[in-house]
Structure formats: C-alpha cells, structure tokens
Design a protein around this motif. Structure first.
Motif, PDB file in Angstrom:
ATOM      1  N   UNK A   1      78.117  74.575  39.515  1.00  0.00           N
ATOM      2  CA  UNK A   1      76.969  73.938  38.889  1.00  0.00           C
ATOM      3  C   UNK A   1      76.549  74.686  37.630  1.00  0.00           C
ATOM      4  N   UNK A   2      76.705  76.002  37.624  1.00  0.00           N
ATOM      5  CA  UNK A   2      76.436  76.761  36.405  1.00  0.00           C
ATOM      6  C   UNK A   2      77.492  76.461  35.337  1.00  0.00           C
ATOM      7  N   UNK A   3      78.737  76.296  35.779  1.00  0.00           N
ATOM      8  CA  UNK A   3      79.804  75.955  34.840  1.00  0.00           C
ATOM      9  C   UNK A   3      79.593  74.560  34.260  1.00  0.00           C
TER      10      UNK A   3
ATOM     11  N   UNK B   1      71.430  69.044  36.594  1.00  0.00           N
ATOM     12  CA  UNK B   1      72.790  69.516  36.856  1.00  0.00           C
ATOM     13  C   UNK B   1      72.751  70.870  37.555  1.00  0.00           C
ATOM     14  N   UNK B   2      71.965  71.776  37.021  1.00  0.00           N
ATOM     15  CA  UNK B   2      71.911  73.138  37.550  1.00  0.00           C
ATOM     16  C   UNK B   2      71.406  73.179  38.982  1.00  0.00           C
ATOM     17  N   UNK B   3      70.494  72.291  39.321  1.00  0.00           N
ATOM     18  CA  UNK B   3      69.821  72.352  40.623  1.00  0.00           C
ATOM     19  C   UNK B   3      70.353  71.331  41.630  1.00  0.00           C
ATOM     20  N   UNK B   4      71.533  70.765  41.384  1.00  0.00           N
ATOM     21  CA  UNK B   4      71.971  69.650  42.226  1.00  0.00           C
ATOM     22  C   UNK B   4      72.519  70.080  43.579  1.00  0.00           C
ATOM     23  N   UNK B   5      72.790  71.363  43.761  1.00  0.00           N
ATOM     24  CA  UNK B   5      73.516  71.733  44.980  1.00  0.00           C
ATOM     25  C   UNK B   5      72.771  72.700  45.891  1.00  0.00           C
ATOM     26  N   UNK B   6      72.113  73.706  45.349  1.00  0.00           N
ATOM     27  CA  UNK B   6      71.422  74.698  46.179  1.00  0.00           C
ATOM     28  C   UNK B   6      70.400  75.421  45.333  1.00  0.00           C
ATOM     29  N   UNK B   7      69.660  76.328  45.964  1.00  0.00           N
ATOM     30  CA  UNK B   7      68.657  77.075  45.227  1.00  0.00           C
ATOM     31  C   UNK B   7      67.438  76.229  44.924  1.00  0.00           C
TER      32      UNK B   7
END
Length: 340
Positions: A141-143, A168-174
């Motif tokens: 996600x960072x890439x 995009x950055x936050x779509x998966x975790x955190x």
C-alpha cells in the motif's frame, strides 16, 4: 457554469452531508488548473485507468501463482471487483462514487509479482537492507502511493488528490482513511477477495462450497452472490454515520470465513507449493537490479535521485509475474550454446 461546475453543484444537492465533495478537495501535490468537464476525482480515476501500472495488474498474481486458465482472478480483475462493490456501497450511502472508484482502482498498483509471496520476500530483503533514505521493509500500500506520487509518468507521478492518496495508503491496515469513501474501499477489498478466492479455490480443486463452515453459510448464504449481497447490505444498514461496520452476527461470520480461508487456502501447502521458490527469485532479481546498468532508463534516473537500492525495489515491485520469471531465466539459467 461549465460542465464540471454543474456536476459539483449536483454533488452538493444530492450527496450525503458526510460525502467528500470534489469542490472541497484538499488539493493535489502540485497545483493544476481545473478541468472544465471533469471534477478532481473524475480526473484522478481517469489518470489511474490510463497509467502503465494499472495495465500491468492483468499479469500479477491474486492468489494462485500464474494460473493456467482464463477464469482465475488476477490483480486486475480483483481490482475491478473491489471497485464494483465499493461503488455500490457508496451509491447506497449517498457518498462520492467517483472518489470511491478512484481509490479502488489504485489501491493495489504497488503489489509485487507473485502476490503476497512476492511482497513477503521483498519485505524480508528491505528489512535486512534498508534503503538509502533510511526506510525499511516493503508494504504494497505504501508502494501504491509511491507509484502515483513518484514513479508514474516518467518520474513525475499522477499528481492525484490528497483524498485518493490517503484512501490508497489506508486501504488495508493501520489507521482508517480520513474520508468515508476511503473507508468503504477497505471493507469492499475484503468482501471482494474473500468471496472470489472461494470461487477460484473451488475451480482449482482446493475446496468445495459444502466444506465452508455451516456456522458461516447459515448467516452469509451458500453462494458468492448471496454472501456478497448480505455483506454489502449489512454495511449499508450499519454505516450511515460514515464509519463502515456490519451487524455483530454478520461480522463474526465474515471473520470466521476469513479464518477458514486462511487455514484452508492461503497457507494450504498444495495451493502454495510453488511459492517456496519465490524468495530465491526475488533475492536474485534484487542482486541483479542493484547494478545501475541493469536497470531500464526510467529506473536509472530513480537510482541517481533516490538511490540504487530504492530503484531496485521499485523495479522489482513493478514487474509482472511473466516478466520476473523471464528476466530470472535470462540472467541466471544457462542457455544452450548456438552456433552462429
């Protein structure tokens, strides 16, 4: 008013007060003149669809490594299914469909070849050998954000809006995305991959529908159509405040289904038998790519500006499965001598 301004006026009239309006975007990395036809989020969506990284998704693994057969999902078809589910939820909640679609289409642009096996292998390398800027590890996600900010368009990036980049950055975790549209993509991604992975696993002979836990099927249904419908309806019913959630019973069944898929498919030794070869392939490609002369021209520029290790990671992460295999064979597998 021009067409864009008319569209923005319509958004203000029909969308929920919680929706992210295009006319109130936090803006782009670099200021641009507004388009007279398309809103800011519509332009973002169009830029993503036309970029090279999006096209490469059609040859990147979703779950089954470079499967033979026309009906297995790739990273591209997964992305399209996420976008469809996310747009349905956004429409029902009267949120911004254009923003939701843009985030959906870009969320996996940074995925490596060979799916999560490739991501894990590259993460191991980057954890042991941090990049020139001091960062370590690799997260797709960072890439994905790096691609749209830095790598696309010959190093100029796509100059997307802040809302799309955050989603995009936050779509998966955190941390959760700042916009409800970004939060939709996070749940739509999970709904999509769990259900299409079941279908692909059936096609591959890894499991059968009747093997799914009865406690799950009793709540979510006995087909992909039923499961997606019940999950989406639950999200719509429970998320009118912009925080994406499901009823507790639905959420528990969904979590149980994920746990079942993890044990039965995602770490299944038969389904993942070829993945044990991936770390060696990624490691050798990384060694090869650390020689600047081995990099394509656009990556050589990245090597000069950001460092050769950073460029090597960008190069490998952008590869498709077939290209990575072909390059590995060309560099490391002996070829028969041919008389000339």
């Amino acid at each position: 008013m021009n067409i864009r301004e008319q569209t923005e006026k319509i958004e203000q009239t029909i969308l929920s007060p919680l929706a992210t309006l295009a006319c109130r975007t936090a803006g782009r990395q670099y200021p641009e003149e507004e388009d007279d036809l398309r809103t800011a989020f519509q332009r973002d969506r169009d830029r993503i669809i036309h970029c090279k990284s999006f096209r490469r998704l059609k040859h990147k693994t979703q779950v089954f490594l470079s499967p033979e057969g026309d009906h297995y999902r790739t990273r591209l078809t997964h992305t399209l299914e996420v976008a469809q589910i996310a747009r349905t939820i956004a429409r029902c909640l009267r949120l911004n469909e254009d923003l939701t679609e843009a985030i959906s289409l870009a969320h996996d642009l940074g995925h490596t070849p060979f799916g999560h096996a490739g991501e894990h292998a590259l993460n191991e390398i980057c954890s042991v050998s941090p990049m020139e800027d001091g960062s370590s590890g690799f997260r797709h996600y960072e890439q994905s954000v790096r691609i749209v900010e830095r790598l696309e368009k010959n190093g100029h990036g796509l100059n997307l809006t802040a809302e799309v980049r955050d989603g995009i950055l936050c779509h998966t975790c955190g941390a959760q995305a700042k916009t409800p549209e970004g939060r939709i993509v996070r749940v739509a991604d999970r709904i999509a991959y769990i259900n299409h992975d079941i279908e692909d696993s059936e096609r591959a002979g890894i499991l059968r529908e009747d093997q799914l836990p009865e406690s799950v099927t009793a709540v979510l249904g006995h087909s992909k159509r039923e499961r997606i419908d019940r999950l989406v309806r639950s999200v719509v019913r429970c998320s009118t405040d912009g925080v994406m959630r499901m009823e507790p019973e639905i959420q528990k069944a969904f979590d149980d289904l994920h746990a079942f898929m993890y044990a039965s498919v995602y770490v299944n030794p038969h389904a993942k038998s070829e993945e044990k070869k991936i770390p060696l392939v990624i490691e050798k490609l990384y060694e090869y790519a650390q020689v600047s002369e081995h990099l394509p021209e656009d990556m050589r520029r990245i090597a000069k500006e950001d460092g050769v290790r950073r460029a090597a990671v960008d190069y490998i992460a952008g590869m498709t499965d077939p290209y990575a295999v072909e390059l590995f064979e060309r560099v490391y597998v002996p070829h028969a001598w041919q008389h000339r």
